[in-house]
Design an enzyme around this catalytic site. Structure first.
Site, short mmCIF file in Angstrom:
data_model
loop_
_atom_site.label_atom_id
_atom_site.label_comp_id
_atom_site.label_asym_id
_atom_site.label_seq_id
_atom_site.Cartn_x
_atom_site.Cartn_y
_atom_site.Cartn_z
N PRO A 2 47.24 44.26 17.79
CA PRO A 2 48.07 45.47 17.79
C PRO A 2 47.28 46.69 18.27
CG PRO A 2 47.97 44.47 15.60
CD PRO A 2 47.02 43.74 16.45
N GLU A 3 47.89 47.48 19.10
CA GLU A 3 47.30 48.74 19.54
C GLU A 3 48.14 49.88 18.97
OE1 GLU A 3 46.46 48.72 23.76
OE2 GLU A 3 46.04 46.58 23.74
#
Ligand SMILES: [Zn+2]
Length: 452
Positions: A2-3
């Site tokens: 996840p960013e």
């Protein structure tokens, strides 16, 4: 992994269900998270985010959570654990589970009187693209000698951008990922910040990107992966210039970019020599080479690859069921459909090789002979187009030297687009209708006109 957009999406989803709800207590099923056990009878007042960290603001504590590779949250009404559930937050009518296949996620607990932004891990998290301007980034980059991609991935400099969004941000800014950070101008730094904001906002709007396994919450997936311009698009066409997207390694990560829109050296000018069959393109290229210019022939690259690239040969064999060069030559001029398939197989290989050669050439002007420029859809891929066309007498002479009959020529010409069409799209023209000396004179005139 996840960013920023994915974590922002998780934050928004969790906020809807959890704010103002009271955690009765927390069951921990993985020793590294035991600090969570001190929480009981506390309300969740807010959920914030810094970079890729989630911050649960409770009545008496802060919980800082990082999902790393595979961390996920689920809310259920039943308290039964599923496989890889490592933490259960117990509420009055429901349960929040933290699930992590790899167990890489982290939790840090703090008392409410602590300034968490000055404590590990948040103190090491740089500002987000939304918090700073181009000047800030420019000042950080001028002292870095590493590739710009590495600098943008560095969460101390700017936080929230991971591999996907750095690739997309660099593409939108027309900056090559391998460029040294200290060569980035202040204008380009501003462009990077602006592009990062656009890319991140769009991704947040679409609930992030689900590439391997990201789920924002309760199994929901993101949709930005369908909007990607370069990331994961190796061998596909650039949406702007139609060149083929390249994948290589930069900053230790698989990196995708358009070799044309994101040139390593923007001052390098790429001029194309094209023209119909037997027009004298190669003669013009040869003259330019003799005059001291760097030249590249796409035909040469193709022939070399045909010798050396097993990958390309296998791809042709697999799709067209032929392997001899003679058979292929015949096919090129007789079967339009199969020729299109052949081009779609070979062009990515040829163009990748072309850009490798270009990057080795330490000059400002390069002439490239591209026989099927328009047929291959490359007219936007180069800076200027020079069309060579010949008088019937010259053409017949070239055909004779190549040992090709007029019938063959007609067939070959039919497989290419109309000469008149080509002429309209060209920036410069060379009419090859006289002696070799005449052609030399015309090429010199052309160079004067082009001011190179
Ligand atoms: Zn492009």
């Amino acid at each position: 992994m996840p960013e920023l957009p994915e974590v922002e999406t998780v934050k928004r989803r969790l906020s809807l269900s959890l704010i103002d709800k009271e955690i009765i207590d927390i069951d921990v099923f993985y020793p590294s998270y035991s600090s969570l056990k001190q929480i009981n009878n506390e309300k969740i007042l807010d959920i914030k985010r810094k970079g890729k960290y989630l911050i649960f603001v409770l009545s008496n504590h802060f919980i800082v959570s990082h999902l790393r590779m595979e961390g996920k949250y689920h809310i259920k009404e039943e308290k039964d654990l599923s496989k890889h559930d490592l933490v259960r937050f117990n509420f009055k009518n429901f349960y929040l589970f933290y699930n992590d296949v790899r167990k890489f996620g982290t939790f840090n607990c703090f008392n409410k009187d602590i300034d968490i932004y000055n404590e590990y891990p948040l103190k090491d998290v740089g500002p987000e693209p939304f918090d700073v301007d181009g000047r800030y980034l420019y000042q950080k980059l001028t002292i870095k000698n590493e590739p710009i991609k590495a600098a943008l991935l560095d969460q101390h400099i700017i936080s929230g951008l991971g591999n996907i969004y750095v690739d997309e941000t660099l593409f939108m800014s027309s900056i090559n990922p391998h460029r040294k950070s200290n060569t980035i101008t202040e204008f380009e730094a501003s462009k990077l910040i602006e592009s990062a904001r656009i890319v991140l906002n769009k991704a947040i709007k679409l609930g992030g990107s689900t590439i391997k396994s990201f789920e924002s919450f309760n199994g929901e997936i993101g949709h930005f992966q369908t909007e990607l311009s370069v990331h994961l698009r190796e061998g596909e066409r650039c949406k702007i210039c139609n060149a083929f997207i390249i994948k290589d390694r930069c900053a230790g990560r698989g990196t995708y970019y358009c070799p044309n829109c994101q040139r390593e050296d923007e001052n390098k000018k790429l001029f194309v020599i094209t023209g119909g069959y037997a027009s004298g393109k190669s003669s013009v290229l040869k003259i330019l080479n003799n005059l001291g210019y760097e030249t590249i022939s796409l035909d040469d690259i193709y022939n070399n690859l045909f010798q050396s690239s097993t990958k390309m040969k296998n791809a042709i064999k697999k799709k067209l069921k032929i392997s001899s060069k003679e058979e292929l030559k015949k096919l090129v001029f007789s079967d339009k459909e199969k020729n299109n398939i052949l081009m779609s197989i070979t062009h990515p290989f040829v163009m990748e090789e072309l850009y490798k050669e270009i990057s080795k050439m330490n000059v400002q002007v390069i002439f490239i002979e591209v026989p099927l420029l328009f047929e291959g859809g490359f007219e936007k891929t180069f800076d200027k187009i020079i069309d060579v066309y010949s008088s019937p007498a010259i053409r017949d002479n070239i055909l004779k030297n190549k040992g090709i009959s007029y019938e063959d020529f007609i067939q070959r010409s039919n497989s290419q687009i109309n000469i008149e069409e080509k002429r309209k799209k060209a920036d410069f023209m060379v009419y090859n209708d006289g002696t070799k000396k005449d052609l030399l004179f015309k090429v010199k005139e052309l160079l004067k006109m082009m001011e190179v």
